[in-house]
Design an enzyme around this catalytic site. Structure first.
Site, PDB file in Angstrom:
ATOM      1  N   ASP A 153      -0.161   4.504  -0.017  1.00  0.00           N
ATOM      2  CA  ASP A 153      -0.873   5.727   0.403  1.00  0.00           C
ATOM      3  C   ASP A 153       0.036   6.746   1.076  1.00  0.00           C
ATOM      4  OD1 ASP A 153      -3.212   4.514  -0.408  1.00  0.00           O
ATOM      5  OD2 ASP A 153      -3.962   4.130   1.617  1.00  0.00           O
ATOM      6  N   HIS A 154       0.927   6.244   1.950  1.00  0.00           N
ATOM      7  CA  HIS A 154       1.659   7.204   2.787  1.00  0.00           C
ATOM      8  C   HIS A 154       2.870   7.825   2.097  1.00  0.00           C
ATOM      9  CE1 HIS A 154      -1.299   6.819   5.744  1.00  0.00           C
ATOM     10  NE2 HIS A 154      -1.149   5.510   5.795  1.00  0.00           N
TER      11      HIS A 154
ATOM     12  N   THR B   2      -7.236   6.647  10.313  1.00  0.00           N
ATOM     13  CA  THR B   2      -7.089   5.573   9.338  1.00  0.00           C
ATOM     14  C   THR B   2      -8.322   4.692   9.451  1.00  0.00           C
ATOM     15  OG1 THR B   2      -5.674   3.736   8.617  1.00  0.00           O
ATOM     16  CG2 THR B   2      -5.774   4.145  10.978  1.00  0.00           C
ATOM     17  N   THR B   3      -8.428   3.677   8.594  1.00  0.00           N
ATOM     18  CA  THR B   3      -9.623   2.842   8.616  1.00  0.00           C
ATOM     19  C   THR B   3      -9.754   2.145   9.962  1.00  0.00           C
ATOM     20  OG1 THR B   3      -9.099   2.433   6.312  1.00  0.00           O
ATOM     21  CG2 THR B   3     -10.875   1.144   7.254  1.00  0.00           C
TER      22      THR B   3
ATOM     23  N   GLU C 150      -8.711   0.524  -3.064  1.00  0.00           N
ATOM     24  CA  GLU C 150      -9.474   0.538  -1.817  1.00  0.00           C
ATOM     25  C   GLU C 150     -10.403   1.719  -1.846  1.00  0.00           C
ATOM     26  OE1 GLU C 150      -7.707   0.875   2.058  1.00  0.00           O
ATOM     27  OE2 GLU C 150      -6.415  -0.809   1.577  1.00  0.00           O
TER      28      GLU C 150
ATOM     29  N   GLU D  48     -11.027  -9.418   3.234  1.00  0.00           N
ATOM     30  CA  GLU D  48      -9.768  -9.027   3.870  1.00  0.00           C
ATOM     31  C   GLU D  48     -10.075  -8.846   5.356  1.00  0.00           C
ATOM     32  OE1 GLU D  48      -7.131  -6.411   1.863  1.00  0.00           O
ATOM     33  OE2 GLU D  48      -6.454  -5.466   3.723  1.00  0.00           O
TER      34      GLU D  48
ATOM     35  N   HIS E 161       1.706   1.281   5.925  1.00  0.00           N
ATOM     36  CA  HIS E 161       2.302   2.277   6.813  1.00  0.00           C
ATOM     37  C   HIS E 161       3.669   1.842   7.331  1.00  0.00           C
ATOM     38  CE1 HIS E 161       2.810   4.508  10.637  1.00  0.00           C
ATOM     39  NE2 HIS E 161       2.327   5.499   9.917  1.00  0.00           N
TER      40      HIS E 161
ATOM     41  N   ARG F 126       3.725  18.873   1.464  1.00  0.00           N
ATOM     42  CA  ARG F 126       4.318  20.065   0.864  1.00  0.00           C
ATOM     43  C   ARG F 126       3.563  20.577  -0.360  1.00  0.00           C
ATOM     44  NH1 ARG F 126       9.457  21.897   2.419  1.00  0.00           N
ATOM     45  NH2 ARG F 126       9.401  21.685   4.668  1.00  0.00           N
TER      46      ARG F 126
ATOM     47  N   ARG G 135      -6.993  12.805   1.109  1.00  0.00           N
ATOM     48  CA  ARG G 135      -5.901  13.231   1.997  1.00  0.00           C
ATOM     49  C   ARG G 135      -4.558  12.650   1.574  1.00  0.00           C
ATOM     50  NH1 ARG G 135      -7.578  10.155   7.523  1.00  0.00           N
ATOM     51  NH2 ARG G 135      -9.514  11.194   7.043  1.00  0.00           N
ATOM     52  N   HIS G 136      -4.556  11.512   0.863  1.00  0.00           N
ATOM     53  CA  HIS G 136      -3.271  11.016   0.353  1.00  0.00           C
ATOM     54  C   HIS G 136      -3.365  10.768  -1.156  1.00  0.00           C
ATOM     55  CE1 HIS G 136      -5.280   7.331   1.648  1.00  0.00           C
ATOM     56  NE2 HIS G 136      -4.961   7.505   2.911  1.00  0.00           N
TER      57      HIS G 136
ATOM     58  N   ARG H 181      -9.403   8.145  -0.758  1.00  0.00           N
ATOM     59  CA  ARG H 181     -10.384   8.528   0.264  1.00  0.00           C
ATOM     60  C   ARG H 181     -11.234   9.677  -0.237  1.00  0.00           C
ATOM     61  NH1 ARG H 181      -9.026   6.513   5.692  1.00  0.00           N
ATOM     62  NH2 ARG H 181     -10.693   7.880   6.366  1.00  0.00           N
TER      63      ARG H 181
ATOM     64  N   HIS I 295      -5.642   3.638  -1.552  1.00  0.00           N
ATOM     65  CA  HIS I 295      -6.970   3.993  -1.026  1.00  0.00           C
ATOM     66  C   HIS I 295      -7.272   5.431  -1.420  1.00  0.00           C
ATOM     67  CE1 HIS I 295      -9.647   4.250   2.886  1.00  0.00           C
ATOM     68  NE2 HIS I 295     -10.311   4.561   1.785  1.00  0.00           N
TER      69      HIS I 295
ATOM     70  N   HIS J 180      -3.766  -4.332   7.870  1.00  0.00           N
ATOM     71  CA  HIS J 180      -3.863  -3.197   8.784  1.00  0.00           C
ATOM     72  C   HIS J 180      -2.907  -3.363   9.958  1.00  0.00           C
ATOM     73  CE1 HIS J 180      -5.980   0.606   9.278  1.00  0.00           C
ATOM     74  NE2 HIS J 180      -5.432   0.525  10.474  1.00  0.00           N
TER      75      HIS J 180
ATOM     76  N   ASN K 115       0.855  -1.192   0.000  1.00  0.00           N
ATOM     77  CA  ASN K 115       0.000   0.000   0.000  1.00  0.00           C
ATOM     78  C   ASN K 115       0.893   1.244   0.000  1.00  0.00           C
ATOM     79  OD1 ASN K 115      -1.404   2.279   1.155  1.00  0.00           O
ATOM     80  ND2 ASN K 115      -3.070   0.900   1.676  1.00  0.00           N
TER      81      ASN K 115
HETATM   82  N1  PXP Z   1      -5.912  -3.113   4.147  1.00  0.00           N
HETATM   83  C1  PXP Z   1      -6.897  -2.195   4.270  1.00  0.00           C
HETATM   84  C2  PXP Z   1      -8.268  -2.573   3.836  1.00  0.00           C
HETATM   85  C3  PXP Z   1      -6.631  -0.895   4.755  1.00  0.00           C
HETATM   86  O1  PXP Z   1      -7.618  -0.006   4.869  1.00  0.00           O
HETATM   87  C4  PXP Z   1      -5.307  -0.562   5.078  1.00  0.00           C
HETATM   88  C5  PXP Z   1      -4.997   0.836   5.533  1.00  0.00           C
HETATM   89  O2  PXP Z   1      -5.247   1.722   4.513  1.00  0.00           O
HETATM   90  C6  PXP Z   1      -4.315  -1.528   4.916  1.00  0.00           C
HETATM   91  C7  PXP Z   1      -4.647  -2.803   4.467  1.00  0.00           C
HETATM   92  C8  PXP Z   1      -2.885  -1.243   5.203  1.00  0.00           C
HETATM   93  O3  PXP Z   1      -2.715  -0.940   6.538  1.00  0.00           O
HETATM   94  P1  PXP Z   1      -1.305  -0.372   7.031  1.00  0.00           P
HETATM   95  O4  PXP Z   1      -1.072   0.889   6.272  1.00  0.00           O
HETATM   96  O5  PXP Z   1      -1.525  -0.168   8.471  1.00  0.00           O
HETATM   97  O6  PXP Z   1      -0.289  -1.427   6.709  1.00  0.00           O
END
Ligand code: PXP
Length: 251
Positions: free
Chosen positions: A13-14, A104-105, A74, A155, A221, A22, A53-54, A49, A47, A198, A11
């Site tokens: 996202d971050h 977060t979720t 996602e 999941e 993350h 920035r 936000r990301h 959202r 994801h 997660h 993932n």
């Molecule tokens: N799976 C799902 C469905 C999620 O919502 C997330 C967080 O966006 C993740 C996996 C990944 O979680 P993490 O970023 O904590 O590894």
């Protein structure tokens, strides 16, 4: 490569979170996705959202058109997001709960009480060619409902377990681990493909990999954080190793 090798979805996202801090174009989450694939990721998760936000729409569009491995989109089951999935046509769509104010979720999708509301989004995503997955708690009722709704994948939310491990709440961690193991076996017995995600890090991913019903982990993350210290490729290779070790130990 054995048939029960666990897939690793990364993932990104971050990476976008850091970029957005920035307001410019760097670091580019799509570059991170290509790097993750080169480092051994079996797929990429992002994801989009509601509040952007990301990940942004243009990121998702580029990911959908550029990647050489499956993209897992996602999303919340909103009309807007379903429309975007129909446009981008990712390999997979994972429906998650989404609250604007959450960090977060938090928690799994409420499927039992919302079965009727979820049927149409699931059908539209399936018609768009997406493999639909529902991000749910590892309990019998939501798992059974996911199967009834015709989602091929669930999941299981690992956040509560990972928090308990991080906080050294041994008893709670043990109970949560057992809930995940039981839920995964139950979901697999219904013919569902079982993923997890997660809050996973090297240690929790290694331990969870010992449960044979799991087919895929989605991790973000921790890997992006670890990349600050060792680089993204090394972090992903380390996660691959942890998952393979855990799977081999669980055999
Ligand atoms: N799976 C799902 C469905 C999620 O919502 C997330 C967080 O966006 C993740 C996996 C990944 O979680 P993490 O970023 O904590 O590894």
């Amino acid at each position: 490569m054995t048939s029960n090798r666990l897939r690793l979805g990364v993932n990104i996202d971050h990476v976008a979170t850091v970029r957005n801090a920035r307001g410019g174009a760097l670091p580019d989450p799509v570059r991170a996705a290509h790097l993750a694939i080169a480092a051994g990721a079996d797929g990429i998760t992002a994801h989009l959202r509601e509040d952007r936000r990301h990940i942004r729409d243009t990121d998702m569009q580029r990911l959908a058109s550029e990647l050489s491995k499956p993209l897992n989109f996602e999303m919340a089951a909103t009309t807007e997001m379903i429309g975007l999935a129909e446009r981008f046509r990712p390999h997979a769509a994972c429906l998650v709960p989404e609250k604007r104010e959450e960090r977060t979720t938090e928690g799994g999708l409420e499927v039992v009480g919302q079965a009727e509301a979820l049927a149409a989004p699931i059908a539209r995503l399936r018609d768009a060619g997406c493999r639909v997955s529902l991000f749910i708690e590892a309990d019998e009722a939501p798992i059974a409902m996911a199967a009834k709704l015709g989602a091929p994948v669930v999941e299981l939310h690992t956040g509560t377990w990972c928090h308990a491990v991080a906080d050294s709440h041994a008893e709670k961690a043990q109970a949560e681990f057992e809930r995940l193991a039981k839920g995964a076996a139950f979901a697999a017995s219904l013919g569902l493909e079982v993923h997890a995600g997660h809050g996973l890090d090297y240690d929790t991913a290694r331990q969870l990999a010992g449960i044979p019903a799991f087919v895929e982990f989605n991790i973000g993350h921790f890997l992006v954080g670890e990349a600050i210290f060792v680089g993204f490729e090394t972090a992903i290779a380390g996660m691959r190793r942890a998952m393979d070790e855990g799977r081999a130990a669980g055999r």
